[in-house]
Write a protein that holds these residues in place. Structure first.
Motif, PDB file in Angstrom:
ATOM      1  N   ARG A 251     -51.778  31.486  22.417  1.00 40.21           N
ATOM      2  CA  ARG A 251     -50.590  32.256  22.811  1.00 40.21           C
ATOM      3  C   ARG A 251     -50.841  33.757  22.802  1.00 40.21           C
ATOM      4  O   ARG A 251     -50.204  34.504  23.553  1.00 40.21           O
ATOM      5  CB  ARG A 251     -49.407  31.924  21.889  1.00 40.21           C
ATOM      6  CG  ARG A 251     -48.951  30.482  21.946  1.00 40.21           C
ATOM      7  CD  ARG A 251     -47.544  30.336  21.366  1.00 40.21           C
ATOM      8  NE  ARG A 251     -47.393  30.892  20.045  1.00 40.21           N
ATOM      9  CZ  ARG A 251     -47.586  30.235  18.911  1.00 40.21           C
ATOM     10  NH1 ARG A 251     -47.977  28.963  18.947  1.00 40.21           N
ATOM     11  NH2 ARG A 251     -47.398  30.812  17.738  1.00 40.21           N
TER      12      ARG A 251
ATOM     13  N   ALA B  33     -46.167  31.490  29.802  1.00 42.12           N
ATOM     14  CA  ALA B  33     -46.848  30.296  30.298  1.00 42.12           C
ATOM     15  C   ALA B  33     -46.050  29.725  31.464  1.00 42.12           C
ATOM     16  O   ALA B  33     -44.852  29.466  31.331  1.00 42.12           O
ATOM     17  CB  ALA B  33     -46.982  29.265  29.186  1.00 42.12           C
TER      18      ALA B  33
ATOM     19  N   ALA C 246     -53.144  35.263  24.053  1.00 43.79           N
ATOM     20  CA  ALA C 246     -53.866  35.690  25.251  1.00 43.79           C
ATOM     21  C   ALA C 246     -52.970  35.840  26.479  1.00 43.79           C
ATOM     22  O   ALA C 246     -53.456  36.228  27.551  1.00 43.79           O
ATOM     23  CB  ALA C 246     -54.990  34.700  25.553  1.00 43.79           C
ATOM     24  N   TYR C 247     -51.674  35.536  26.355  1.00 41.81           N
ATOM     25  CA  TYR C 247     -50.813  35.656  27.533  1.00 41.81           C
ATOM     26  C   TYR C 247     -49.399  36.048  27.114  1.00 41.81           C
ATOM     27  O   TYR C 247     -49.023  35.954  25.945  1.00 41.81           O
ATOM     28  CB  TYR C 247     -50.800  34.352  28.338  1.00 41.81           C
ATOM     29  CG  TYR C 247     -50.317  33.125  27.591  1.00 41.81           C
ATOM     30  CD1 TYR C 247     -48.961  32.856  27.441  1.00 41.81           C
ATOM     31  CD2 TYR C 247     -51.229  32.210  27.056  1.00 41.81           C
ATOM     32  CE1 TYR C 247     -48.514  31.725  26.766  1.00 41.81           C
ATOM     33  CE2 TYR C 247     -50.795  31.076  26.381  1.00 41.81           C
ATOM     34  CZ  TYR C 247     -49.444  30.832  26.245  1.00 41.81           C
ATOM     35  OH  TYR C 247     -49.003  29.713  25.584  1.00 41.81           O
ATOM     36  N   ASP C 248     -48.613  36.492  28.105  1.00 39.60           N
ATOM     37  CA  ASP C 248     -47.226  36.910  27.870  1.00 39.60           C
ATOM     38  C   ASP C 248     -46.221  35.836  28.280  1.00 39.60           C
ATOM     39  O   ASP C 248     -45.082  35.847  27.805  1.00 39.60           O
ATOM     40  CB  ASP C 248     -46.936  38.202  28.640  1.00 39.60           C
ATOM     41  CG  ASP C 248     -47.818  39.348  28.178  1.00 39.60           C
ATOM     42  OD1 ASP C 248     -47.794  39.647  26.974  1.00 39.60           O
ATOM     43  OD2 ASP C 248     -48.545  39.920  29.014  1.00 39.60           O
TER      44      ASP C 248
ATOM     45  N   ASP D 205     -52.169  39.280  36.889  1.00 37.93           N
ATOM     46  CA  ASP D 205     -53.104  38.784  35.884  1.00 37.93           C
ATOM     47  C   ASP D 205     -52.750  37.346  35.545  1.00 37.93           C
ATOM     48  O   ASP D 205     -51.935  37.070  34.662  1.00 37.93           O
ATOM     49  CB  ASP D 205     -53.033  39.672  34.632  1.00 37.93           C
ATOM     50  CG  ASP D 205     -54.088  39.314  33.590  1.00 37.93           C
ATOM     51  OD1 ASP D 205     -54.751  38.274  33.751  1.00 37.93           O
ATOM     52  OD2 ASP D 205     -54.235  40.074  32.616  1.00 37.93           O
ATOM     53  N   ALA D 206     -53.331  36.410  36.287  1.00 36.04           N
ATOM     54  CA  ALA D 206     -53.046  34.988  36.120  1.00 36.04           C
ATOM     55  C   ALA D 206     -54.336  34.241  35.798  1.00 36.04           C
ATOM     56  O   ALA D 206     -55.385  34.520  36.385  1.00 36.04           O
ATOM     57  CB  ALA D 206     -52.419  34.421  37.391  1.00 36.04           C
ATOM     58  N   THR D 207     -54.219  33.266  34.900  1.00 36.49           N
ATOM     59  CA  THR D 207     -55.359  32.451  34.497  1.00 36.49           C
ATOM     60  C   THR D 207     -54.968  30.990  34.584  1.00 36.49           C
ATOM     61  O   THR D 207     -53.869  30.599  34.188  1.00 36.49           O
ATOM     62  CB  THR D 207     -55.763  32.772  33.045  1.00 36.49           C
ATOM     63  OG1 THR D 207     -55.991  34.166  32.915  1.00 36.49           O
ATOM     64  CG2 THR D 207     -57.030  32.019  32.658  1.00 36.49           C
TER      65      THR D 207
ATOM     66  N   ARG E  56     -49.436  39.156  31.552  1.00 37.55           N
ATOM     67  CA  ARG E  56     -50.513  38.168  31.612  1.00 37.55           C
ATOM     68  C   ARG E  56     -49.875  36.776  31.686  1.00 37.55           C
ATOM     69  O   ARG E  56     -49.104  36.396  30.810  1.00 37.55           O
ATOM     70  CB  ARG E  56     -51.402  38.273  30.372  1.00 37.55           C
ATOM     71  CG  ARG E  56     -52.051  39.637  30.170  1.00 37.55           C
ATOM     72  CD  ARG E  56     -52.576  39.768  28.739  1.00 37.55           C
ATOM     73  NE  ARG E  56     -51.483  39.615  27.762  1.00 37.55           N
ATOM     74  CZ  ARG E  56     -51.682  39.375  26.458  1.00 37.55           C
ATOM     75  NH1 ARG E  56     -52.916  39.254  25.984  1.00 37.55           N
ATOM     76  NH2 ARG E  56     -50.653  39.259  25.635  1.00 37.55           N
ATOM     77  N   LEU E  57     -50.205  36.039  32.736  1.00 39.68           N
ATOM     78  CA  LEU E  57     -49.620  34.723  32.957  1.00 39.68           C
ATOM     79  C   LEU E  57     -50.677  33.638  32.772  1.00 39.68           C
ATOM     80  O   LEU E  57     -51.766  33.710  33.352  1.00 39.68           O
ATOM     81  CB  LEU E  57     -49.031  34.617  34.368  1.00 39.68           C
ATOM     82  CG  LEU E  57     -48.003  35.679  34.768  1.00 39.68           C
ATOM     83  CD1 LEU E  57     -47.472  35.390  36.168  1.00 39.68           C
ATOM     84  CD2 LEU E  57     -46.863  35.755  33.760  1.00 39.68           C
ATOM     85  N   ALA E  58     -50.350  32.639  31.964  1.00 40.49           N
ATOM     86  CA  ALA E  58     -51.205  31.463  31.804  1.00 40.49           C
ATOM     87  C   ALA E  58     -50.592  30.335  32.622  1.00 40.49           C
ATOM     88  O   ALA E  58     -49.437  29.960  32.403  1.00 40.49           O
ATOM     89  CB  ALA E  58     -51.295  31.074  30.332  1.00 40.49           C
TER      90      ALA E  58
END
Length: 337
Positions: free
Chosen positions: A261, A267, A263-265, A245-247, A208-210
């Motif tokens: 933090r 940043a 919510a993602y793996d 999975d990018a936000t 998961r990428l923020a």
């Protein structure tokens, strides 16, 4: 899981690299360190150990001998280029050995004799004075990867700590240059490499990428700059279309508290300080510099040569210990079927 030792290149011998390598080896049992082979000058290491009063036996060794020797002595692969022992005072005469250590470390990994490469800090100025033609350590590793593996390597820097991984899209450039350098393609390429390596080398099936915005409040709909809507948001949409999975773009000032933090793996940040300030604030002594996008694993301590304290016996080996452990974990994850 692979049982090959890690290769550890000595870095600039006038910095703290030699002493934190010695101190890390002393903590091999208490910190459950993986076996490593230090590529350096045995005479300099023995002299530095004596100067600092460190009880470390130095043993010249090959990669085949390193694991067996590691429990009782620090295994060292001797360089052809000897060093001038000058803690705190970098010397261009040491550039040849510094470069040789990096090259031999990459070759050991390429030849299947080491599981991964861990590098101790180098300083650019003495290397430049000796004719070094690369902007820095990472760029040199990318060139070596291209040379030895036969295809271009795009290196990406990640700072990884126990609670946060951050990646700057632009790195060592002036802040004023960042908006012009940012592009949708650059963000997509960086995030794609991060997602791929997090999956292959960190065991995350769907990372998961923020994605941080460039401007305050991620531009607030264009009222604080156009880059977030014109560049960052299209990049995020492309990444999602690729199955990543990018936000984002997300306001950077609310990305790094504990709930965010979770919510993602990783940043993905737009510039150097946006990525490194939170990473170093949370784990200054434990953060690790990981180079993604290479055909081999490379980690390093997240600090420099620290010439001002070299040879004084006050340098802490914590970041090196974290880098060694992370390299071992990455190698083991990559080796799993």
């Amino acid at each position: 899981m692979t049982t090959l030792p890690l290769a550890l290149s000595i870095g600039d011998p006038s910095g703290i690299g030699p002493e934190i390598a010695l101190a890390a080896w002393q903590r091999r049992k208490t910190d459950a360190l993986p076996a490593f082979l230090l590529i350096g000058d045995p005479a300099l290491l023995a002299a530095r150990a004596r100067t600092l009063g460190l009880a470390v036996d130095i043993a010249e060794a090959s990669t085949q001998e390193a694991a067996a020797i590691f429990e009782t002595a620090l295994p060292v692969l001797k360089l052809e280029n000897a060093f001038v022992d000058s803690p705190g005072a970098p010397r261009p005469e040491n550039a040849a050995g510094t470069i040789e250590a990096i090259e031999r470390g990459v070759a050991l990994v390429r030849d299947g004799r080491a599981a991964a490469l861990v590098t101790l800090p180098i300083a650019k100025r003495p290397l430049y004075e000796a004719g070094f033609a690369h902007p820095g350590h990472t760029e040199f590793l990318a060139e070596l990867a291209t040379r030895h593996w036969g295809h271009p390597a795009r290196a990406v820097m990640m700072i990884a700590g126990p609670d946060l991984r951050t990646v700057p899209v632009t790195i060592h450039v002036a802040l004023a240059q960042v908006p012009a350098l940012l592009s949708e393609q650059l963000i997509v390429e960086t995030a794609t490499i991060v997602a791929s390596d997090l999956s292959a080398r960190f065991g995350l099936q769907k990372p998961r990428l923020a994605i941080a915005g460039l401007n305050p409040h991620a531009g607030e709909g264009g009222s604080m700059g156009s880059e977030d809507e014109a560049v960052v948001r299209p990049a995020v949409e492309r990444l999602r279309a690729m199955g990543i999975d990018a936000t984002g773009p997300l306001p950077a000032d609310t990305m790094f508290h504990p709930r965010a933090r979770a919510a993602y793996d990783a940043a993905i940040c737009m510039y150097h300080d946006q990525a490194l300030i939170p990473a170093k604030t949370l784990a200054f002594d434990e953060a690790v510099n990981v180079t993604l996008g290479l055909p081999f694993i490379r980690t390093s301590p997240d600090h420099g040569t620290a010439f001002d304290i070299a040879g004084k016996g006050v340098a802490r080996p914590d970041s090196l210990i974290a880098a060694l452990k992370m390299a071992r974990a990455m190698a083991d994850a990559e080796a799993r079927p």
